[in-house]
Structures are given as C-alpha cells and as structure tokens.
Design a protein around this motif. Structure first.
Motif, PDB file in Angstrom:
ATOM      1  N   THR A  38       0.830  -1.203   0.000  1.00  0.00           N
ATOM      2  CA  THR A  38       0.000   0.000   0.000  1.00  0.00           C
ATOM      3  C   THR A  38       0.864   1.253   0.000  1.00  0.00           C
ATOM      4  N   GLY A  39       1.916   1.256   0.806  1.00  0.00           N
ATOM      5  CA  GLY A  39       2.832   2.387   0.849  1.00  0.00           C
ATOM      6  C   GLY A  39       3.552   2.585  -0.466  1.00  0.00           C
ATOM      7  N   ALA A  40       3.936   1.486  -1.107  1.00  0.00           N
ATOM      8  CA  ALA A  40       4.623   1.579  -2.402  1.00  0.00           C
ATOM      9  C   ALA A  40       3.708   2.172  -3.465  1.00  0.00           C
ATOM     10  N   VAL A  41       2.454   1.754  -3.492  1.00  0.00           N
ATOM     11  CA  VAL A  41       1.490   2.304  -4.455  1.00  0.00           C
ATOM     12  C   VAL A  41       1.322   3.801  -4.197  1.00  0.00           C
ATOM     13  N   ARG A  42       1.191   4.170  -2.929  1.00  0.00           N
ATOM     14  CA  ARG A  42       1.032   5.587  -2.593  1.00  0.00           C
ATOM     15  C   ARG A  42       2.253   6.397  -3.042  1.00  0.00           C
ATOM     16  N   GLN A  43       3.436   5.879  -2.802  1.00  0.00           N
ATOM     17  CA  GLN A  43       4.658   6.597  -3.178  1.00  0.00           C
ATOM     18  C   GLN A  43       4.832   6.706  -4.688  1.00  0.00           C
ATOM     19  N   ILE A  44       4.477   5.659  -5.408  1.00  0.00           N
ATOM     20  CA  ILE A  44       4.587   5.680  -6.876  1.00  0.00           C
ATOM     21  C   ILE A  44       3.646   6.727  -7.479  1.00  0.00           C
ATOM     22  N   LEU A  45       2.490   6.901  -6.853  1.00  0.00           N
ATOM     23  CA  LEU A  45       1.492   7.812  -7.397  1.00  0.00           C
ATOM     24  C   LEU A  45       1.616   9.243  -6.887  1.00  0.00           C
ATOM     25  N   TYR A  46       2.230   9.442  -5.734  1.00  0.00           N
ATOM     26  CA  TYR A  46       2.277  10.756  -5.095  1.00  0.00           C
ATOM     27  C   TYR A  46       3.015  11.778  -5.950  1.00  0.00           C
ATOM     28  N   LYS A  47       2.378  12.899  -6.171  1.00  0.00           N
ATOM     29  CA  LYS A  47       2.957  13.947  -7.019  1.00  0.00           C
ATOM     30  C   LYS A  47       3.516  15.064  -6.140  1.00  0.00           C
ATOM     31  N   ASP A  48       4.814  15.258  -6.211  1.00  0.00           N
ATOM     32  CA  ASP A  48       5.483  16.301  -5.437  1.00  0.00           C
ATOM     33  C   ASP A  48       6.455  17.021  -6.358  1.00  0.00           C
ATOM     34  N   GLU A  49       6.028  18.151  -6.889  1.00  0.00           N
ATOM     35  CA  GLU A  49       6.834  18.897  -7.860  1.00  0.00           C
ATOM     36  C   GLU A  49       8.157  19.368  -7.263  1.00  0.00           C
ATOM     37  N   VAL A  50       8.157  19.751  -5.983  1.00  0.00           N
ATOM     38  CA  VAL A  50       9.391  20.223  -5.348  1.00  0.00           C
ATOM     39  C   VAL A  50      10.415  19.100  -5.296  1.00  0.00           C
ATOM     40  N   MET A  51       9.985  17.908  -4.890  1.00  0.00           N
ATOM     41  CA  MET A  51      10.906  16.774  -4.822  1.00  0.00           C
ATOM     42  C   MET A  51      11.441  16.437  -6.212  1.00  0.00           C
ATOM     43  N   ARG A  52      10.620  16.595  -7.204  1.00  0.00           N
ATOM     44  CA  ARG A  52      11.055  16.297  -8.570  1.00  0.00           C
ATOM     45  C   ARG A  52      12.170  17.245  -9.007  1.00  0.00           C
ATOM     46  N   LEU A  53      12.109  18.479  -8.550  1.00  0.00           N
ATOM     47  CA  LEU A  53      13.150  19.453  -8.874  1.00  0.00           C
ATOM     48  C   LEU A  53      14.432  19.197  -8.091  1.00  0.00           C
ATOM     49  N   VAL A  54      14.296  18.716  -6.863  1.00  0.00           N
ATOM     50  CA  VAL A  54      15.452  18.516  -5.977  1.00  0.00           C
ATOM     51  C   VAL A  54      16.165  17.196  -6.257  1.00  0.00           C
ATOM     52  N   ILE A  55      15.393  16.145  -6.461  1.00  0.00           N
ATOM     53  CA  ILE A  55      15.963  14.813  -6.656  1.00  0.00           C
ATOM     54  C   ILE A  55      15.842  14.432  -8.122  1.00  0.00           C
ATOM     55  N   LYS A  56      16.972  14.234  -8.761  1.00  0.00           N
ATOM     56  CA  LYS A  56      17.002  14.002 -10.207  1.00  0.00           C
ATOM     57  C   LYS A  56      16.139  12.820 -10.648  1.00  0.00           C
ATOM     58  N   ASP A  57      16.190  11.714  -9.909  1.00  0.00           N
ATOM     59  CA  ASP A  57      15.445  10.528 -10.351  1.00  0.00           C
ATOM     60  C   ASP A  57      14.110  10.366  -9.635  1.00  0.00           C
ATOM     61  N   PHE A  58      13.593  11.442  -9.018  1.00  0.00           N
ATOM     62  CA  PHE A  58      12.270  11.373  -8.393  1.00  0.00           C
ATOM     63  C   PHE A  58      11.220  11.293  -9.492  1.00  0.00           C
ATOM     64  N   PHE A  59      10.285  10.410  -9.345  1.00  0.00           N
ATOM     65  CA  PHE A  59       9.276  10.216 -10.377  1.00  0.00           C
ATOM     66  C   PHE A  59       7.932   9.932  -9.730  1.00  0.00           C
ATOM     67  N   TYR A  60       6.872  10.125 -10.471  1.00  0.00           N
ATOM     68  CA  TYR A  60       5.535   9.780 -10.005  1.00  0.00           C
ATOM     69  C   TYR A  60       4.676   9.422 -11.216  1.00  0.00           C
ATOM     70  N   PHE A  61       3.698   8.596 -10.955  1.00  0.00           N
ATOM     71  CA  PHE A  61       2.856   8.096 -12.041  1.00  0.00           C
ATOM     72  C   PHE A  61       1.396   8.509 -11.899  1.00  0.00           C
ATOM     73  N   CYS A  62       1.082   9.457 -11.015  1.00  0.00           N
ATOM     74  CA  CYS A  62      -0.322   9.814 -10.805  1.00  0.00           C
ATOM     75  C   CYS A  62      -1.003  10.304 -12.083  1.00  0.00           C
ATOM     76  N   ASP A  63      -0.249  10.933 -12.970  1.00  0.00           N
ATOM     77  CA  ASP A  63      -0.843  11.404 -14.220  1.00  0.00           C
ATOM     78  C   ASP A  63      -1.293  10.251 -15.117  1.00  0.00           C
ATOM     79  N   HIS A  64      -0.843   9.050 -14.828  1.00  0.00           N
ATOM     80  CA  HIS A  64      -1.166   7.878 -15.644  1.00  0.00           C
ATOM     81  C   HIS A  64      -2.008   6.853 -14.880  1.00  0.00           C
ATOM     82  N   ILE A  65      -2.763   7.332 -13.889  1.00  0.00           N
ATOM     83  CA  ILE A  65      -3.536   6.423 -13.036  1.00  0.00           C
ATOM     84  C   ILE A  65      -4.550   5.608 -13.836  1.00  0.00           C
TER      85      ILE A  65
END
Length: 101
Positions: A38-65
């Motif tokens: 459940t935590g992994a699904v939440r993390q894969i989907l969670y959208k955090d634009e700030v983290m995406r800017l800070v961490i190069k390989d930060f990714f999220y899939f919420c746009d493709h739910i």
C-alpha cells in the motif's frame, strides 16, 4: 523492496503513460494487502513537484492512473479488479482526483 521493484518495472512509460514491456511487479504489488504494498502504491502515485526538482530521479505516475488501473495480467484481469483493499483505496483516491468516477 516493493518500491524498488516498481521503480524499474512499471507497466507504463513515465513520459506519456503508454504501455511498456514489464514483468508484472505492478500487478503483484496492487494485489498484495500489506502495508508495504500500500505504501509503495502511494509513493509511486504521489505527485510532489518540489521533490522532482530537488531529486534528479524522483518520479511519479499519478498522471497515468487510468492506464495503471487498466493494466492487465496474463489472464486479462485489470489491476484495479485484482487490487487488494489497501492498494485499491489508494488507486481510487487518484482515480477520483482525475475525475474518472
């Protein structure tokens, strides 16, 4: 562990949500009713634009739910229909936000 598997074996492209070759980790994860899954699904989907800017390989899939909910297993069952209670609740949170239901 589940999050690490998903990071390298998602069934859709992060760029545009098109299907890609995968080994079934998404289906395995969503069909597991553990806190880790459940935590992994939440993390894969969670959208955090700030983290995406800070961490190069930060990714999220919420746009493709929608594409993720419709991923099929070998028996042509959808990820949403196979999802255990915990992961299903997370998937529905994102489906509702995207206006699917």
């Amino acid at each position: 562990l589940m999050l690490a598997l998903l990071k390298y074996d998602m069934p859709v492209s992060i760029e545009d949500g098109t299907p890609v070759e995968h080994s079934g980790s998404w289906i395995a994860c969503v069909s597991s009713n553990t806190e880790g899954a459940t935590g992994a699904v939440r993390q894969i989907l969670y959208k955090d634009e700030v983290m995406r800017l800070v961490i190069k390989d930060f990714f999220y899939f919420c746009d493709h739910i929608n594409a993720l909910a419709d991923v099929r297993d070998a028996e042509d069952r959808t990820a949403l229909s196979l999802a255990a209670n915990g992961p299903r609740a997370v998937i529905y949170e994102y489906l509702y936000l995207c206006g699917r239901y």
